[in-house]
Design an enzyme around this catalytic site. Sequence first.
Site, PDB file in Angstrom:
ATOM      1  N   LYS A  67      23.792  34.784  -5.583  1.00 30.60           N
ATOM      2  CA  LYS A  67      22.505  34.116  -5.355  1.00 30.60           C
ATOM      3  C   LYS A  67      21.382  35.127  -5.162  1.00 30.60           C
ATOM      4  CE  LYS A  67      20.141  30.909  -2.213  1.00 30.60           C
ATOM      5  NZ  LYS A  67      20.198  30.191  -0.921  1.00 30.60           N
ATOM      6  N   GLN A  68      21.663  36.158  -4.380  1.00 32.54           N
ATOM      7  CA  GLN A  68      20.636  37.126  -4.011  1.00 32.54           C
ATOM      8  C   GLN A  68      21.290  38.469  -3.751  1.00 32.54           C
ATOM      9  OE1 GLN A  68      20.189  34.359  -0.841  1.00 32.54           O
ATOM     10  NE2 GLN A  68      20.083  35.977   0.680  1.00 32.54           N
ATOM     11  N   TRP A 109      17.665  36.073   9.485  1.00 29.61           N
ATOM     12  CA  TRP A 109      17.782  37.522   9.421  1.00 29.61           C
ATOM     13  C   TRP A 109      16.679  38.134   8.570  1.00 29.61           C
ATOM     14  CZ3 TRP A 109      19.422  40.249   4.821  1.00 29.61           C
ATOM     15  CH2 TRP A 109      19.648  39.411   3.726  1.00 29.61           C
ATOM     16  N   ASP A 110      15.965  37.287   7.811  1.00 30.09           N
ATOM     17  CA  ASP A 110      14.826  37.771   7.023  1.00 30.09           C
ATOM     18  C   ASP A 110      13.877  38.602   7.881  1.00 30.09           C
ATOM     19  OD1 ASP A 110      16.046  35.574   5.829  1.00 30.09           O
ATOM     20  OD2 ASP A 110      14.196  34.728   5.043  1.00 30.09           O
ATOM     21  N   GLU A 153      24.742  33.955  -0.377  1.00 30.10           N
ATOM     22  CA  GLU A 153      25.232  32.662   0.104  1.00 30.10           C
ATOM     23  C   GLU A 153      26.080  31.927  -0.929  1.00 30.10           C
ATOM     24  OE1 GLU A 153      21.577  30.832   1.214  1.00 30.10           O
ATOM     25  OE2 GLU A 153      21.082  32.493   2.552  1.00 30.10           O
TER      26      GLU A 153
END
Length: 793
Positions: free
Chosen positions: A593-594, A362-363, A489
């Site tokens: 995580k992000q 999806w980046d 994630e």
Amino acid sequence: MSLVTRGYECAPWELRWRGLAVDQLQRTESTFALSNGHIGLRGTLEEGEPRGLPGTYLNGFYEEHELPYAEAGYGYPEAGQTIVNVTDGKIIRLLVEDEPFDMRYGTAAAHERVLDFRTGTLSRTTEWSSPTGRCVRVRTQRLVSFTQRAVVAIRYEVEPLDGKMQLVLQSDLLANEPIESDSKDPRVAAALQSPLQSEFFLAEGYRAVLVHQTRRSGLRVAAAMDHQIESPDGLRTDILAEEDLARLSIAVDVPQGKVLRLTKFVGYGWSAQRSVPALRAQVDAALAGALQTGWDGLLAEQRAFLDDFWETADIEIDGDPELQQATRFALFHILQAGARGESRAIPGKGLTGPGYDGHAFWDTESFVLPVLTYSVPEAARDALRWRHSTLPKARERARQLGLRGAAFPWRSINGAECSAYWPAGTAAFHVSADISDAVARYYWATGDAEFERQCGTELLLETARLWMSLGHFDRHGRFRIDGVTGPDEYSAVADNNVYTNLMAQRNLREAAASCERVPEVAALYGVDEAELAAWRQAAERMFVPYNEELGVHPQSEGFTEHLDWDFAGTPLENYPLLLNYPYFDLYRKQVVKQADLVLALHFRGDAFTPEQKQRNFAYYEARTVRDSSLSAGTQSVIAAEVGHLDLAYDYLGEAALTDLHDVHNNVRNGLHMASLAGAWMGVVAGFGGMRDHDGKLSFAPRLPPALDRIQFRMCFRGSRFAVEIHRDDATYRLLSGKEVEIRHHGEPMSVTGTPTTKPIPPIDPGPAPHQPVGREPAHRDPAQVRRNIAASR
């Protein structure tokens, strides 16, 4: 004058490395990679050795392998896909009086490599003395053509420096190069041993061709080379071909003051269907075009292509020369990843290395395509056409999961899900909303009605159908989407992830609007008024959790009730957490995580108040560890929006320099395309404050104290314009095309050929947020950078 910074010299339009650090070869082979989105060459030396990790890639060319499970389950993907290192055409070996030219032996009086962002070339100059004392100067230059997408060209020059000598060049095509990998890191590619089987080889004159086929995926690749030679008299040549090797050998005595010059043209082609003769014809045609254009012509075409790109997309940063270089480095590699991808994906590493097996995530849609949409929109269109071409596989995946519509894969090369079952990936349905968001953004930014009719509407309606079957109305009339994984994630299979729900909401609205604009396409796929009404109702009643007590949005329902991670008790060497702690423990703690909820603040900022953005940002800053390169750019954007300009500047530096500083210690496997795109986001969406909600452009620019000026360029609806940011004001200027209607800090205005300057209002950011212990971004000090430059003069 240049500055040596972590091995690289600091310059605004190039990346230069002087000397040879063998232990850094894998790293520099990634940063010096050349690509056009179709062909990718890692920056290995022409001589083939010393080398770190060789790599020549064709976008979409892969081999299959089994995905083993100790215990299988229904719906688990069974076949993985791994990008293949195809036939290497970069190799040109040199022997000086029978002594192999090898940088590990003899003495190099000078050696430097330069990646030029304006010419699109990688150059090398070396002055070398052999172990027997003979001295030569070697100059090389290579390009992967943006204008002739199947073509690679290399110029190799050798000049004797101490009298007449015999020189021998060996120009190769080499298949099945041995590659070793003993890493168990899931981010590293699967090791493939000899994936190519020979089907055809031929050599005659100065030309050779090799054709191979993969063993399992059945893909066929052809590589061909041809040469032009300029040399003194007495030239002798010989050519041979066998299954995995073709070689042109050139021998000649060269006097001092003369030069042996070889120009090598390489053509590539691959197909899942075409025959050996057809592929041979394709690469022969590529070489014919390259020879007709010639070396100088290819250089001129490359420069013209890049001149046009920089005219549209350049970013100027005054006050931090290292950040200036890193930002242009990022833009150059984003262009290389997508410029000629035509009908293929844009992998997470581009074509710079084998990391993540060459998969697209999806980046692409969430990070890379916004950059391309506003700089090279045709490249964004082609990437979305690839997604459209994979709709049959996405529909099949949805059916397999008991859903309607299209469920796009977590990771893939050919459009089929090739990630082994993993809760944080398999349940990440947000990828379908991310794709729909990119479709809507491209349409609003270009007005491309043909794309909408051919691809866009179908993508939007099929993803809308996914949400209707995945979600449901609860007894309170709220539309819930349960059991999914958002961008973070370290959380998995949670209910009502705010990012997912808000992106699905936009997906449903955009699908309904598109179906109304092109009712003939809607009718073709059976969309009626009742279905449109259901989409609108689900969007209107979308459940967005909110914790009234804390005054923040939980990342997913119940997230703020979880136990906080023990950051103080986590040793710094235990990051990234995914390699040192069980996912089960991560999933049930407040550790991020992000950027997830913070990413929603960016992409769906229209769904939050300014006060909510400030509180949410501070709350998640304290829980985000940035074990992903995706995060820093987004955190920079929101830090700038809420007024923490110094923090935004630090995060921008991390995003832009992720690869040049090897922040995550894995650049050897390829560059981080999303982080490179995060550099653009940090400048344009962060300090530029650019938002495109509902297809309307708005800007809220602010300059961080460390910088003197920022200027960036964009295109929108066929017009090009520039935004220049100073401390107290911003100036908007139309470069070409029609006037553009925008908002500046909420005030409507037109961007015209007459520059318009607007004041920047003050902002109160409130208390500075804090990060988990040891996870603060590195503080940037441009004054120190400038002092280092001065000291190096």
